[in-house]
Design an enzyme around this catalytic site. Sequence first.
Site: not given
Length: 396
Positions: A213, A251, A279, A300, A340
């Site tokens: 970040r 989000d 979405n 992310d 991730c």
Amino acid sequence: MFNMTRVQLRRGEEGRIKGGHPWVYRTEIETIYGTFEPGDIVTVEDHRGRFIGRGYINPASMITVRLLTYNRDEKIDKAFWRRRLAAAWDYRQRVLQGTRTDAYRIVFGEADFLPGLIVDKFGPYLVVQTLALGIDRFKDTLVEIVDELIQPAGIYERNDAPVRELEGLELRSGFLKGPFDPLVIIRENGLKFYVDLAGGQKTGYFLDQRENRAAIQPFVKGARVLDCFCHTGGFSLHAAHYGAREVLGLDISAEAIAVARRNAVLNGYGDLCFFEVANVFDALRELERREQRFDVVILDPPAFVKARRALEGAIRGYKEINLRAMKILAPGGFLVTCSCSYHMPEDLFLEVIRDAASDAHRRLRLLARRGQAPDHPVLLGYDESRYLKCLLLQVL
């Protein structure tokens, strides 16, 4: 809990484990000599009976033994747990020295030689997870030692992670030292964030992206920024803090968006950061249809691939969002794209990004390959500890 039970491996299965990987899979075991209770500490040997290590066993799990030590003479007692936890705490004090944060991971499971244990610090409070049966049996001792070492104002248990069910453990959460208000404010890179220790994702906040970040600072000054999968606004608020002229965060979680808006107001960026429940896949297509353009797009997403069998679908998902992001980036704009998922290796992730660029008729300049923050250390020989990929790209 230590007994004389010996777990003997099949011929040829010891190489990975001797190389530092702390897991013994059910399919690698030839014979178990002796009796045990699930969660007991047992000895692991190669096919010739030579000592490899000692760890706790759970026959209900595909990961049948998680190794704690490779030292034959090391006893697994309270002094052992104290040494391990003190070493983890000392490491964080060193690697985070000089950083402007009061929230970080203190114990990262196997990478700190404490398999299945997570301890996160959020301001004056700790959150604890015991995600495997063996470590869960020592929870009271571990919490007692952590309390003595760190002296937090409170400790909260977040053992509501579904992975516990694979270990035959119940899901539970609640105060281990308290009670206290679980909605706390943490500090990161000169910003403040609300974190819900009781209801937030994981243990409340994604600490592993802290340095990433901060790394967007050179690219966002004066920029119009789109932050996709923004959660509670981590990247969004950093973009505003570093001089973006406008930030839009998206989000699918209404709860996360509500906290993101509160975080924007908390930092004085309520008139600069805008957040929408959406979405992201649909929103990116709609932004492209409306011919919207951004100077920086941040991707992310949550883990698209939690098991190897889901990799093919994950590849399609990563390609789709990156292709759409490139199409709405202004020429010379910047893309920050993350994965991730351990099962998405970095080379494959790069290949997916290149394919997306080809389909979008854009060229890419790779500025940096980044990973997780150093309080989430990578243990060589245990590839699963290196899970986060973060690429900084210029889209031409």
